[in-house]
Design a protein around this motif. Structure first.
Motif, PDB file in Angstrom:
ATOM      1  N   GLY A   1      19.255  -2.185  -6.881  1.00 30.35           N
ATOM      2  CA  GLY A   1      18.666  -1.374  -5.821  1.00 30.35           C
ATOM      3  C   GLY A   1      17.151  -1.374  -6.017  1.00 30.35           C
ATOM      4  N   TRP A   2      16.434  -0.877  -5.037  1.00 28.71           N
ATOM      5  CA  TRP A   2      14.969  -0.883  -5.128  1.00 28.71           C
ATOM      6  C   TRP A   2      14.484   0.201  -6.073  1.00 28.71           C
ATOM      7  N   THR A   3      13.528  -0.155  -6.926  1.00 31.94           N
ATOM      8  CA  THR A   3      12.844   0.772  -7.812  1.00 31.94           C
ATOM      9  C   THR A   3      11.363   0.698  -7.504  1.00 31.94           C
ATOM     10  N   THR A   4      10.715   1.842  -7.368  1.00 32.95           N
ATOM     11  CA  THR A   4       9.299   1.889  -6.999  1.00 32.95           C
ATOM     12  C   THR A   4       8.483   2.439  -8.165  1.00 32.95           C
ATOM     13  N   TRP A   5       7.362   1.771  -8.439  1.00 31.10           N
ATOM     14  CA  TRP A   5       6.452   2.169  -9.506  1.00 31.10           C
ATOM     15  C   TRP A   5       5.044   2.261  -8.932  1.00 31.10           C
ATOM     16  N   PRO A   6       4.286   3.289  -9.305  1.00 32.56           N
ATOM     17  CA  PRO A   6       2.906   3.388  -8.803  1.00 32.56           C
ATOM     18  C   PRO A   6       2.033   2.270  -9.385  1.00 32.56           C
ATOM     19  N   LEU A   7       1.072   1.842  -8.594  1.00 33.99           N
ATOM     20  CA  LEU A   7       0.189   0.741  -8.997  1.00 33.99           C
ATOM     21  C   LEU A   7      -1.227   1.117  -8.595  1.00 33.99           C
ATOM     22  N   GLU A  28      -7.789   2.618  -3.021  1.00 28.62           N
ATOM     23  CA  GLU A  28      -6.468   2.717  -2.381  1.00 28.62           C
ATOM     24  C   GLU A  28      -5.383   2.810  -3.454  1.00 28.62           C
ATOM     25  N   GLU A  29      -4.275   3.443  -3.104  1.00 29.62           N
ATOM     26  CA  GLU A  29      -3.120   3.499  -4.005  1.00 29.62           C
ATOM     27  C   GLU A  29      -2.072   2.501  -3.509  1.00 29.62           C
ATOM     28  N   TYR A  30      -1.425   1.853  -4.454  1.00 28.70           N
ATOM     29  CA  TYR A  30      -0.409   0.851  -4.136  1.00 28.70           C
ATOM     30  C   TYR A  30       0.858   1.183  -4.904  1.00 28.70           C
ATOM     31  N   GLU A  31       1.920   0.507  -4.530  1.00 32.22           N
ATOM     32  CA  GLU A  31       3.164   0.653  -5.281  1.00 32.22           C
ATOM     33  C   GLU A  31       3.839  -0.701  -5.444  1.00 32.22           C
ATOM     34  N   LEU A  32       4.489  -0.828  -6.582  1.00 29.51           N
ATOM     35  CA  LEU A  32       5.257  -2.022  -6.901  1.00 29.51           C
ATOM     36  C   LEU A  32       6.723  -1.689  -6.685  1.00 29.51           C
ATOM     37  N   GLN A  33       7.411  -2.533  -5.937  1.00 31.84           N
ATOM     38  CA  GLN A  33       8.848  -2.350  -5.706  1.00 31.84           C
ATOM     39  C   GLN A  33       9.579  -3.556  -6.291  1.00 31.84           C
ATOM     40  N   ILE A  34      10.625  -3.262  -7.061  1.00 37.75           N
ATOM     41  CA  ILE A  34      11.400  -4.317  -7.714  1.00 37.75           C
ATOM     42  C   ILE A  34      12.884  -4.092  -7.441  1.00 37.75           C
ATOM     43  N   LYS A  35      13.555  -5.195  -7.171  1.00 34.31           N
ATOM     44  CA  LYS A  35      15.009  -5.185  -7.010  1.00 34.31           C
ATOM     45  C   LYS A  35      15.553  -6.437  -7.700  1.00 34.31           C
ATOM     46  N   ARG A  94       0.866  -1.176   0.000  1.00 39.11           N
ATOM     47  CA  ARG A  94       0.000   0.000   0.000  1.00 39.11           C
ATOM     48  C   ARG A  94       0.904   1.228   0.000  1.00 39.11           C
ATOM     49  N   ALA A  95       0.562   2.222  -0.839  1.00 41.75           N
ATOM     50  CA  ALA A  95       1.352   3.452  -0.862  1.00 41.75           C
ATOM     51  C   ALA A  95       1.257   4.113   0.510  1.00 41.75           C
ATOM     52  N   ARG A  96       2.354   4.680   0.948  1.00 38.83           N
ATOM     53  CA  ARG A  96       2.430   5.317   2.269  1.00 38.83           C
ATOM     54  C   ARG A  96       2.117   4.330   3.396  1.00 38.83           C
ATOM     55  N   ALA A  97       2.448   3.076   3.202  1.00 40.45           N
ATOM     56  CA  ALA A  97       2.233   2.053   4.243  1.00 40.45           C
ATOM     57  C   ALA A  97       3.243   2.270   5.371  1.00 40.45           C
ATOM     58  N   TRP A  98       2.822   1.902   6.560  1.00 39.66           N
ATOM     59  CA  TRP A  98       3.736   1.939   7.694  1.00 39.66           C
ATOM     60  C   TRP A  98       4.823   0.891   7.483  1.00 39.66           C
ATOM     61  N   LEU A  99       5.953   1.116   8.076  1.00 32.68           N
ATOM     62  CA  LEU A  99       7.093   0.225   7.919  1.00 32.68           C
ATOM     63  C   LEU A  99       6.762  -1.213   8.314  1.00 32.68           C
ATOM     64  N   TRP A 100       5.955  -1.400   9.347  1.00 38.89           N
ATOM     65  CA  TRP A 100       5.643  -2.734   9.858  1.00 38.89           C
ATOM     66  C   TRP A 100       4.475  -3.410   9.147  1.00 38.89           C
ATOM     67  N   GLU A 101       3.829  -2.711   8.219  1.00 40.30           N
ATOM     68  CA  GLU A 101       2.723  -3.328   7.477  1.00 40.30           C
ATOM     69  C   GLU A 101       3.256  -4.405   6.538  1.00 40.30           C
ATOM     70  N   ASP A 102       2.516  -5.510   6.459  1.00 37.09           N
ATOM     71  CA  ASP A 102       2.891  -6.588   5.548  1.00 37.09           C
ATOM     72  C   ASP A 102       2.667  -6.169   4.104  1.00 37.09           C
ATOM     73  N   SER A 103       3.482  -6.694   3.236  1.00 37.42           N
ATOM     74  CA  SER A 103       3.291  -6.488   1.799  1.00 37.42           C
ATOM     75  C   SER A 103       2.195  -7.430   1.316  1.00 37.42           C
ATOM     76  N   LEU A 104       1.441  -6.993   0.315  1.00 36.10           N
ATOM     77  CA  LEU A 104       0.444  -7.869  -0.297  1.00 36.10           C
ATOM     78  C   LEU A 104       1.135  -8.962  -1.113  1.00 36.10           C
ATOM     79  N   VAL A 105       2.232  -8.604  -1.727  1.00 36.35           N
ATOM     80  CA  VAL A 105       3.053  -9.562  -2.474  1.00 36.35           C
ATOM     81  C   VAL A 105       4.495  -9.343  -2.026  1.00 36.35           C
TER      82      VAL A 105
END
Length: 191
Positions: A183-189, A149-156, A80-91
């Motif tokens: 390194g990590w790259t973030t894309w809006p989802l 909700e807005e999400y983001e995809l992170q790829i490394k 989830r975009a702007r998720a708290w650090l401790w929130e689980d990732s959906l994927v």
């Protein structure tokens, strides 16, 4: 010692170190770069296409050409975009791919682990290009995403040193030429 002799000694010392510094210098175009990402809905899920430029340096290419298999890890997260650090990732998945040279057939082979079925390539460049292309990879079911909700995809993407043959691992841990990562790259989802 006179100042002139000190200067000569310093100059000789610097000149003798230059070749050693040149050998240890990083090589141009090494490293990984995520160039493009496309996400599209298909059959009730989001599908990922991505292009990664895989800039292997001469050290790694030499190992590949001598039959050492290389394993790349594509670490994928949907959060989830702007998720708290401790929130689980959906994927949170790691897709593992390997490339190796088969000297008897003089072919390069690329496949996704754990499958042993791969694609063969005549040239190393063609195999590396294919390794850097993720095509129609299922990412997440649409019903798991909130449309408001807005999400983001992170790829490394990184070279997995742990998968190298045991005799090469100590050198790979110590030499920067083996530490290849995008390194990590973030894309809006947006669902």
């Amino acid at each position: 010692m006179t100042p002139r002799k000190v200067s000569r000694v310093a100059l000789i010392l610097v000149l003798s170190l230059l070749p050693a510094l040149a050998v240890g210098a990083p090589q141009a175009r090494s490293g990984f770069l995520i160039k493009q990402v496309q996400i599209r809905p298909e059959s009730g899920q989001l599908v990922l296409n991505a292009g990664v430029e895989l800039g292997f340096n001469d050290t790694v290419l030499e190992a590949l050409d001598h039959g050492v298999p290389l394993t790349l890890v594509f670490h994928i997260q949907v959060r989830r975009a702007r998720a708290w650090l401790w929130e689980d990732s959906l994927v949170d998945e790691q897709w593992r791919y390997t490339i190796r040279y088969r000297p008897l057939s003089e072919r390069y082979e690329v496949h996704r682990l754990p499958s042993l079925n791969g694609r063969d390539f005549v040239t190393r460049d063609a195999a590396i290009r294919a390794l850097g292309e993720l095509t129609d990879q299922p990412l997440i079911r649409l019903d798991r995403l909130d449309p408001n909700e807005e999400y983001e995809l992170q790829i490394k993407v990184f070279l997995d040193i742990e998968e190298l043959p045991l005799p090469l691992r100590p050198m790979a841990y110590l030499k920067p030429s083996w530490k290849l990562s995008s390194g990590w790259t973030t894309w809006p989802l947006k669902p």
